[in-house]
Design a protein around this motif. Structure first.
Motif, PDB file in Angstrom:
ATOM      1  N   GLN A   1       2.800  -8.947  -2.079  1.00 45.64           N
ATOM      2  CA  GLN A   1       1.490  -9.098  -3.091  1.00 45.64           C
ATOM      3  C   GLN A   1       0.981  -7.811  -3.150  1.00 45.64           C
ATOM      4  O   GLN A   1       0.404  -7.430  -4.525  1.00 45.64           O
ATOM      5  N   LEU A   2       1.209  -6.689  -2.600  1.00 43.26           N
ATOM      6  CA  LEU A   2       0.736  -5.383  -2.765  1.00 43.26           C
ATOM      7  C   LEU A   2       1.189  -4.689  -3.899  1.00 43.26           C
ATOM      8  O   LEU A   2       0.643  -3.795  -4.648  1.00 43.26           O
TER       9      LEU A   2
ATOM     10  N   GLU B   1      -0.648  -5.692  -6.688  1.00 44.73           N
ATOM     11  CA  GLU B   1      -1.753  -5.138  -6.886  1.00 44.73           C
ATOM     12  C   GLU B   1      -1.762  -3.643  -7.085  1.00 44.73           C
ATOM     13  O   GLU B   1      -2.687  -3.146  -8.064  1.00 44.73           O
ATOM     14  N   TYR B   2      -0.703  -3.008  -6.955  1.00 41.93           N
ATOM     15  CA  TYR B   2      -0.502  -1.508  -7.318  1.00 41.93           C
ATOM     16  C   TYR B   2      -0.159  -1.372  -8.435  1.00 41.93           C
ATOM     17  O   TYR B   2      -0.334  -0.274  -9.075  1.00 41.93           O
TER      18      TYR B   2
END
Lengths: 236, 231
Positions: free
Chosen positions: B8-9, B12-13
């Motif tokens: 998920q990150l 996001e990044y």
């Protein structure tokens, strides 16, 4: 601020002391890379079903991602992954106890294999199609064709490119200082931390790298000449 | 620390990393332009066998090809101001990006010189002779006959080198440039999710590389068609 030659010599001495580490980091992936790279090249050449495709994907990915990122990613995966597993199984061994040089070797190996297998594949494809056909037509098996006809022609042809691959790996080894492996470059830099004479340290490291790679290039030229003589005596 | 890897990150990044992409691309673009110009000059020195300059070019190319780019980068960064201070030119206040571009340009020049030289040699001498025989001058023969063919020969290696350059720009962060990888490190330092940032950066580089390869194949095909069409 002036260029301090005396300090440069000190840094160079330190760099030379750690040159074996750099050589190890370059040659181990190179030699293993030739072995596995040839296998991958053959798998791709003969379109082995799933494996051939898989290898193609692997090569595209490794060639598309910068070496430094691969080193850092593998470092994190190996170190953190190892700790997670160690925690789960209550091992007393931790990632701190493992020498980082193995991480560096693994990372450089994955990069080297991809490059070398591409080189060897190119050389294998450069061998005239007729050579394969002629060999098969006299009833040789796959194995015989490769061993007797194709590889003896392809490997000398691949030699210059292999040497430039080796130089590429040698240059990539300079990046392992980012995961704190003490190699040629890191050794030179460590001497500079005390007095901030980084320029001298970098110049010293550059000279050592230059000599190493220049030697490889010279050897490559000599070998190339040798093999081209052999070629002229042959059918070509 | 939590989870080892959170996909998920990465998503996001991803936009944060993409916002620094222009730095990477501008390094590649500027260095290529610089490299082609300087490389052509070097190649001409070598082809014309200009005394002294030829040897200088040989040594320069050998040095640039024989040392890691990270070493060159720091030598330029620390050495160039020192060198220019001798002629009373203070460049210490220059942006780091300029040093990076100079380094990659100088590095690219060495590789370009060899490519240009090889591709000009690669054009058959008969082409030049034929051009002379119909009364063309040296410049005309080069411009009209040799150069277009050499360009076609050089194009695949040029593409390979540009991809190599793109990958090399990944080291620029060690000088403190916040490019894609620099941003990934910044994210990693502030959130302890370094791996996700790196994976995001890897995806960006991979996509760029594939895109570039596709682009160069396309240009090559088009150019080949156009040139053969002209003949």
């Amino acid at each position: 601020m002036n260029f301090d030659f005396h300090f440069m010599m000190i840094a160079m001495k330190e760099a030379i002391r750690y040159t074996p580490v750099t050589l190890l980091l370059a040659f181990v992936p190179f030699v293993l890379g030739i072995l596995l790279g040839t296998l991958i090249a053959l798998v791709r050449l003969f379109h082995v079903r799933i494996l051939g495709r898989l290898m193609q994907v692997y090569i595209v990915i490794t060639k598309g991602i910068p070496v430094i990122l691969q080193i850092l990613i593998i470092y994190f995966v190996m170190v953190q992954g190892f700790d997670t597993i160690a925690d789960r199984f209550h091992w007393s061994l931790h990632s701190k106890d493992i020498n980082v040089i193995y991480v560096a070797l693994t990372a450089l190996f994955t990069v080297a294999v991809a490059n070398i297998s591409e080189t060897i594949r190119g050389a294998l494809m450069a061998v005239n199609r007729g050579q394969y056909e002629a060999a098969y037509s006299v009833g040789m098996t796959h194995n015989q064709v490769l061993r007797r006809i194709i590889l003896p022609q392809a490997l000398p042809a691949a030699l210059p490119m292999l040497c430039s691959n080796l130089i590429g790996i040698m240059k990539s080894t300079s990046l392992v200082f980012m995961i704190s492996v003490v190699d040629l470059m890191n050794a030179a830099l460590i001497t500079a931390t005390a007095n901030y004479k980084y320029l001298e340290a970098y110049v010293a490291a550059a000279i050592v790298y230059w000599v190493l790679n220049g030697t490889i290039e010279k050897i490559s030229l000599i070998l190339e000449k040798r093999f081209s003589v052999y070629r002229k005596e042959g059918v070509f | 620390m939590g989870k080892l890897f959170d996909i998920q990150l990465v998503f996001e990044y991803f936009p944060k990393l993409l916002s620094r992409l222009h730095i990477t691309l501008s390094i590649v673009f500027a260095a290529t332009v610089l490299g082609v110009i300087l490389g052509t000059v070097l190649a001409l020195f070598r082809l014309a066998k200009t005394p002294i300059l030829n040897q200088v070019a040989v040594v320069y190319i050998s040095f640039m090809r024989g040392t890691p780019i990270i070493v060159q980068m720091f030598i330029v960064y620390y050495g160039l101001p020192l060198l220019l201070l001798m002629i009373h030119l203070d460049i210490n206040h220059w942006d780091k990006l300029i040093f990076i571009i100079i380094t990659y340009g100088l590095n690219m020049a060495a590789f370009m010189a060899e490519i240009i030289r090889a591709s000009i040699i690669g054009v058959s001498i008969g082409q030049t002779e034929a051009a002379y025989s119909v009364g063309m001058s040296r410049l005309q023969a080069f411009r009209r006959i040799v150069a277009p063919q050499a360009l076609l020969i050089a194009l695949p290696s040029l593409g390979m080198n540009m991809m190599g350059l793109l990958q090399n720009t990944s080291i620029a962060f060690s000088l403190g440039i916040i490019d894609v990888i620099g941003k990934a490190r910044v994210i990693g330092a502030s959130t302890y999710h370094t791996l996700e940032g790196y994976v995001g950066a890897a995806v960006i580089f991979l996509a760029l590389c594939i895109l570039m390869e596709y682009g160069f194949t396309h240009i090559e095909k088009k150019l080949k068609y156009k040139m053969i069409g002209l003949i």
